[in-house]
Design a protein around this motif. Structure first.
Motif, PDB file in Angstrom:
ATOM      1  N   GLY A 221     -12.626 -48.436  -1.462  1.00  0.00           N
ATOM      2  CA  GLY A 221     -11.447 -47.942  -0.770  1.00  0.00           C
ATOM      3  C   GLY A 221     -11.260 -46.461  -1.040  1.00  0.00           C
ATOM      4  N   GLY A 222     -10.399 -45.857  -0.306  1.00  0.00           N
ATOM      5  CA  GLY A 222     -10.181 -44.430  -0.452  1.00  0.00           C
ATOM      6  C   GLY A 222     -10.543 -43.706   0.833  1.00  0.00           C
ATOM      7  N   ARG A 223     -10.311 -42.430   0.826  1.00  0.00           N
ATOM      8  CA  ARG A 223     -10.464 -41.624   2.032  1.00  0.00           C
ATOM      9  C   ARG A 223     -11.940 -41.347   2.310  1.00  0.00           C
ATOM     10  NH1 ARG A 223      -7.016 -36.084   3.076  1.00  0.00           N
ATOM     11  NH2 ARG A 223      -7.619 -35.770   5.270  1.00  0.00           N
ATOM     12  N   PRO A 224     -12.409 -41.630   3.535  1.00  0.00           N
ATOM     13  CA  PRO A 224     -13.798 -41.319   3.867  1.00  0.00           C
ATOM     14  C   PRO A 224     -14.001 -39.815   4.012  1.00  0.00           C
ATOM     15  CG  PRO A 224     -12.670 -42.115   5.810  1.00  0.00           C
ATOM     16  CD  PRO A 224     -11.702 -42.275   4.665  1.00  0.00           C
ATOM     17  N   VAL A 225     -15.240 -39.386   3.835  1.00  0.00           N
ATOM     18  CA  VAL A 225     -15.593 -37.979   3.986  1.00  0.00           C
ATOM     19  C   VAL A 225     -16.363 -37.832   5.290  1.00  0.00           C
ATOM     20  CG1 VAL A 225     -16.794 -36.004   2.989  1.00  0.00           C
ATOM     21  CG2 VAL A 225     -15.692 -37.691   1.490  1.00  0.00           C
ATOM     22  N   LEU A 226     -15.853 -36.982   6.174  1.00  0.00           N
ATOM     23  CA  LEU A 226     -16.443 -36.798   7.503  1.00  0.00           C
ATOM     24  C   LEU A 226     -17.324 -35.555   7.518  1.00  0.00           C
ATOM     25  CD1 LEU A 226     -16.495 -37.605  10.560  1.00  0.00           C
ATOM     26  CD2 LEU A 226     -14.539 -36.049  10.846  1.00  0.00           C
ATOM     27  N   ARG A 227     -18.496 -35.694   8.148  1.00  0.00           N
ATOM     28  CA  ARG A 227     -19.392 -34.567   8.338  1.00  0.00           C
ATOM     29  C   ARG A 227     -19.905 -34.577   9.783  1.00  0.00           C
ATOM     30  NH1 ARG A 227     -17.761 -32.971   4.210  1.00  0.00           N
ATOM     31  NH2 ARG A 227     -18.848 -32.278   2.314  1.00  0.00           N
ATOM     32  N   SER A 228     -20.063 -33.394  10.350  1.00  0.00           N
ATOM     33  CA  SER A 228     -20.776 -33.246  11.615  1.00  0.00           C
ATOM     34  C   SER A 228     -22.234 -32.960  11.296  1.00  0.00           C
ATOM     35  CB  SER A 228     -20.192 -32.100  12.443  1.00  0.00           C
ATOM     36  OG  SER A 228     -18.863 -32.391  12.837  1.00  0.00           O
ATOM     37  N   LEU A 229     -23.132 -33.633  11.990  1.00  0.00           N
ATOM     38  CA  LEU A 229     -24.545 -33.454  11.711  1.00  0.00           C
ATOM     39  C   LEU A 229     -25.072 -32.202  12.399  1.00  0.00           C
ATOM     40  CD1 LEU A 229     -24.075 -36.567  11.078  1.00  0.00           C
ATOM     41  CD2 LEU A 229     -26.532 -36.804  11.515  1.00  0.00           C
ATOM     42  N   ARG A 230     -25.933 -31.506  11.693  1.00  0.00           N
ATOM     43  CA  ARG A 230     -26.531 -30.286  12.220  1.00  0.00           C
ATOM     44  C   ARG A 230     -27.730 -30.646  13.088  1.00  0.00           C
ATOM     45  NH1 ARG A 230     -30.241 -26.670   9.549  1.00  0.00           N
ATOM     46  NH2 ARG A 230     -29.966 -27.977   7.696  1.00  0.00           N
ATOM     47  N   ASN A 231     -27.808 -30.036  14.262  1.00  0.00           N
ATOM     48  CA  ASN A 231     -28.899 -30.294  15.203  1.00  0.00           C
ATOM     49  C   ASN A 231     -30.113 -29.470  14.795  1.00  0.00           C
ATOM     50  OD1 ASN A 231     -30.588 -30.641  17.406  1.00  0.00           O
ATOM     51  ND2 ASN A 231     -28.923 -30.580  18.903  1.00  0.00           N
ATOM     52  N   LEU A 232     -31.214 -30.172  14.439  1.00  0.00           N
ATOM     53  CA  LEU A 232     -32.441 -29.495  14.039  1.00  0.00           C
ATOM     54  C   LEU A 232     -33.394 -29.301  15.205  1.00  0.00           C
ATOM     55  CD1 LEU A 232     -33.172 -31.418  10.700  1.00  0.00           C
ATOM     56  CD2 LEU A 232     -31.991 -29.223  10.994  1.00  0.00           C
ATOM     57  N   GLY A 233     -33.038 -29.849  16.365  1.00  0.00           N
ATOM     58  CA  GLY A 233     -33.916 -29.769  17.516  1.00  0.00           C
ATOM     59  C   GLY A 233     -34.883 -30.935  17.555  1.00  0.00           C
TER      60      GLY A 233
ATOM     61  N   TYR B  23     -31.302 -34.701  13.527  1.00  0.00           N
ATOM     62  CA  TYR B  23     -30.007 -34.218  13.068  1.00  0.00           C
ATOM     63  C   TYR B  23     -29.886 -34.515  11.577  1.00  0.00           C
ATOM     64  CZ  TYR B  23     -28.987 -34.474  18.098  1.00  0.00           C
ATOM     65  OH  TYR B  23     -29.014 -34.326  19.459  1.00  0.00           O
ATOM     66  N   THR B  24     -29.087 -33.715  10.866  1.00  0.00           N
ATOM     67  CA  THR B  24     -28.956 -33.946   9.429  1.00  0.00           C
ATOM     68  C   THR B  24     -27.591 -33.491   8.931  1.00  0.00           C
ATOM     69  OG1 THR B  24     -30.042 -33.597   7.273  1.00  0.00           O
ATOM     70  CG2 THR B  24     -29.860 -31.691   8.730  1.00  0.00           C
ATOM     71  N   ALA B  25     -27.196 -34.065   7.804  1.00  0.00           N
ATOM     72  CA  ALA B  25     -25.986 -33.642   7.093  1.00  0.00           C
ATOM     73  C   ALA B  25     -26.183 -33.937   5.619  1.00  0.00           C
ATOM     74  CB  ALA B  25     -24.747 -34.362   7.626  1.00  0.00           C
ATOM     75  N   THR B  26     -25.543 -33.155   4.769  1.00  0.00           N
ATOM     76  CA  THR B  26     -25.640 -33.341   3.325  1.00  0.00           C
ATOM     77  C   THR B  26     -24.241 -33.380   2.724  1.00  0.00           C
ATOM     78  OG1 THR B  26     -27.767 -32.169   3.255  1.00  0.00           O
ATOM     79  CG2 THR B  26     -26.583 -32.437   1.175  1.00  0.00           C
ATOM     80  N   TYR B  27     -24.008 -34.376   1.865  1.00  0.00           N
ATOM     81  CA  TYR B  27     -22.751 -34.513   1.139  1.00  0.00           C
ATOM     82  C   TYR B  27     -22.978 -34.096  -0.315  1.00  0.00           C
ATOM     83  CZ  TYR B  27     -21.104 -37.559   4.950  1.00  0.00           C
ATOM     84  OH  TYR B  27     -20.739 -38.075   6.167  1.00  0.00           O
ATOM     85  N   PRO B  28     -21.961 -33.509  -0.940  1.00  0.00           N
ATOM     86  CA  PRO B  28     -22.066 -33.300  -2.382  1.00  0.00           C
ATOM     87  C   PRO B  28     -22.274 -34.631  -3.103  1.00  0.00           C
ATOM     88  CG  PRO B  28     -20.163 -32.164  -1.461  1.00  0.00           C
ATOM     89  CD  PRO B  28     -20.680 -33.057  -0.382  1.00  0.00           C
ATOM     90  N   ALA B  29     -22.780 -34.585  -4.300  1.00  0.00           N
ATOM     91  CA  ALA B  29     -23.081 -35.803  -5.055  1.00  0.00           C
ATOM     92  C   ALA B  29     -21.868 -36.724  -5.109  1.00  0.00           C
ATOM     93  CB  ALA B  29     -23.521 -35.448  -6.466  1.00  0.00           C
ATOM     94  N   PRO B  30     -21.964 -37.936  -4.561  1.00  0.00           N
ATOM     95  CA  PRO B  30     -20.817 -38.853  -4.596  1.00  0.00           C
ATOM     96  C   PRO B  30     -20.621 -39.433  -6.000  1.00  0.00           C
ATOM     97  CG  PRO B  30     -22.451 -39.455  -2.890  1.00  0.00           C
ATOM     98  CD  PRO B  30     -23.104 -38.502  -3.829  1.00  0.00           C
ATOM     99  N   ASP B  31     -19.414 -39.901  -6.246  1.00  0.00           N
ATOM    100  CA  ASP B  31     -19.141 -40.603  -7.491  1.00  0.00           C
ATOM    101  C   ASP B  31     -19.897 -41.927  -7.528  1.00  0.00           C
ATOM    102  OD1 ASP B  31     -17.397 -38.604  -8.316  1.00  0.00           O
ATOM    103  OD2 ASP B  31     -15.638 -39.594  -7.445  1.00  0.00           O
ATOM    104  N   PRO B  32     -20.133 -42.485  -8.715  1.00  0.00           N
ATOM    105  CA  PRO B  32     -20.812 -43.788  -8.796  1.00  0.00           C
ATOM    106  C   PRO B  32     -20.063 -44.856  -8.010  1.00  0.00           C
ATOM    107  CG  PRO B  32     -20.734 -42.764 -10.951  1.00  0.00           C
ATOM    108  CD  PRO B  32     -19.871 -41.918 -10.064  1.00  0.00           C
ATOM    109  N   GLY B  33     -20.826 -45.769  -7.405  1.00  0.00           N
ATOM    110  CA  GLY B  33     -20.224 -46.856  -6.646  1.00  0.00           C
ATOM    111  C   GLY B  33     -20.997 -47.153  -5.376  1.00  0.00           C
ATOM    112  N   GLY B  34     -20.456 -48.086  -4.598  1.00  0.00           N
ATOM    113  CA  GLY B  34     -21.061 -48.457  -3.331  1.00  0.00           C
ATOM    114  C   GLY B  34     -20.431 -47.688  -2.185  1.00  0.00           C
ATOM    115  N   TYR B  35     -21.234 -47.409  -1.153  1.00  0.00           N
ATOM    116  CA  TYR B  35     -20.756 -46.624  -0.008  1.00  0.00           C
ATOM    117  C   TYR B  35     -21.304 -47.202   1.295  1.00  0.00           C
ATOM    118  CZ  TYR B  35     -19.193 -43.038  -3.287  1.00  0.00           C
ATOM    119  OH  TYR B  35     -18.548 -42.367  -4.291  1.00  0.00           O
TER     120      TYR B  35
END
Length: 463
Positions: A410-422, A426-438
């Protein structure tokens, strides 16, 4: 609905307790890293002795219910979402009463599919007798419909095809069942849990290698490149580390028995729901004592659900044997989330005798997204997702893709727009998440049509 609907989960999908009732595999979701750490010692103790075969080892372990939330045993299988949502949806959609018209079948997933199929036969016979007694004259024509995720389809098929269950079964519906095995299972057996996860304080490699069930999930097709590049069966390659040759040979007999039994004049109606377009290990090359997975076979990338190759998600005897099995639905979805996919549920409505709700739109709407995200992530590592869209898809290089990373606790999701590589990448990178399931949900153009869900477990610091 007069039929009895039985849900059979996949490997790891049943909660287990020991002889004293203490959980040995139970916690999930947000507590998953703690579950793996605290229950890992118990699971290591549940390593099966050699020669267990199709029996129970007599250690008192018993199933106590379905896993409700995201779960994974590192080094055994990829993350899988729980079954609470599926059970609740079936009950509400079809007016089924849990324990009466709707039955779950938790089982000790360490053990042979043959053993669990015998238990399934007993459970179904008792349930049908109760249903008939409670509704005299009304349930006389009631039969069984199986909805099976992953390995659960092999358990149900053995009951139906080899233990006489076809006499009371209307149809078997499989969701991502590795009818012909999974390269991932073979990779876990050979490679073990080598990369990291030592910080989690548990290595379940020896436990995984003792399981008849995991060997029965190994590919039942030629999948390992030999010295000349030709593909060979794993069982024909002596010396593969981590493999119990007796268990692997017995697994081959298990699959052969299914093929032989199903090839009869009145085959049971079987519907295979297949995940597609996800990067999926299909063959492998063995080098330097390690199995290196490959996403192609015969030079072609046929994809799959990220765990089960498309070629393996329908029975080997699907053509030319009098037991045809078409792909009832191809969902652009990953293995661990098939049971909760909206398009798959629309298919279940159709297969269970109703019309899908028109307001949800056509099945498979939206561009086919192939999502590559780590199933297991080391603590402190960034989380990277890569999405590929076939160049044959409309607007493959013009999509606005978003990804939401949802903590299972539970908790607030983190939204990212994916970068178009052509080129449809497409790709996106999140900072290191806390331990747990996602749960990572990737959406095209901010709509739910064609959304794909990937599951991840992030490790915790060592103790």
């Amino acid at each position: 609905m007069e039929d009895l609907v039985v849900v059979v989960p996949g490997i790891m999908g049943s909660r287990l307790a020991d002889a004293e009732g203490r959980p040995v595999w139970d916690l999930s979701g947000g507590a998953l890293t703690r579950a793996v750490r605290t229950l890992g010692g118990s699971l290591k103790d549940l390593r099966l002795p050699a020669g267990t075969g199709d029996d129970h080892p007599g250690d008192g372990v018993r199933p106590i219910g379905l896993m409700p939330d995201l779960h994974v045993v590192p080094g055994l299988w990829q993350p899988v979402d729980g079954y609470t949502g599926l059970m609740s949806w079936l009950s509400a959609t079809f007016g089924l009463t849990p324990g009466e018209g709707l039955l779950d079948f938790p089982y000790d997933w360490r053990l042979s599919c043959r053993y669990n199929a015998r238990l399934l036969r007993r459970r179904v016979e008792e349930a049908l007798e109760r249903r008939s007694a409670a509704r005299p004259g009304q349930a006389a024509d009631a039969r069984v419909v199986f909805i099976c995720h992953s390995m659960g389809g092999l358990v149900a098929r053995h009951y139906v095809e080899c233990l006489g269950g076809h006499a009371v079964t209307r149809r078997v519906i499989t969701l991502g069942t590795p009818h012909r095995g999974s390269l991932d299972a073979l990779g876990h057996l050979v490679n073990g849990l080598r990369k990291g996860w030592g910080p989690l304080g548990v290595d379940l490699t020896a436990f995984a290698r003792s399981l008849p069930s995991l060997h029965q999930l190994a590919p039942d097709y030629a999948c390992v490149a030999g010295p000349d590049g030709s593909l060979e069966y794993a069982r024909d390659l002596p010396g593969l580390p981590g493999i119990d040759p007796e268990l692997l040979a017995d697994a081959a007999r298990f699959h052969a028995a299914l093929r032989t039994a199903a090839d009869r004049a009145d085959p049971t109606e079987l519907h295979a729901v297949v995940g597609v377009h996800q990067p999926t290990a299909t063959t492998a090359r063995y080098t330097e004592d390690r199995l290196v997975p490959l996403g192609t076979i015969g030079g072609a990338d046929e994809g799959g659900d990220g765990t089960v190759p498309r070629l393996a998600a329908r029975p080997a005897n699907a053509a030319g044997t009098g037991h045809p099995v078409a792909e009832s639905h191809t969902a652009c979805e990953q293995h661990g989330s098939l049971q909760n996919n909206p398009g798959v549920r629309d298919t279940l409505i159709r297969l269970l005798g109703q019309e899908p709700p028109f307001h949800r739109g056509r099945d498979g709407a939206g561009p086919p997204l192939g999502v590559h995200a780590p199933g297991l992530l080391e603590p402190g590592d960034p989380y990277q997702v890569t999405v590929t869209v076939p160049v044959t898809a409309d607007r493959h290089d013009e999509l606005a893709l978003t990804a939401e990373l949802h903590p299972a606790a539970g908790g607030r999701p983190v939204l990212r727009s994916l970068r178009n590589l052509g080129g449809g990448r497409y790709t996106a990178t999140y900072p290191a998440p806390d331990p747990g399931g996602y749960r990572l949900v990737v959406r095209p153009d901010r709509t739910d049509e064609g959304a794909v869900t990937a599951l991840t477990l992030v490790g915790g610091a060592g103790e």
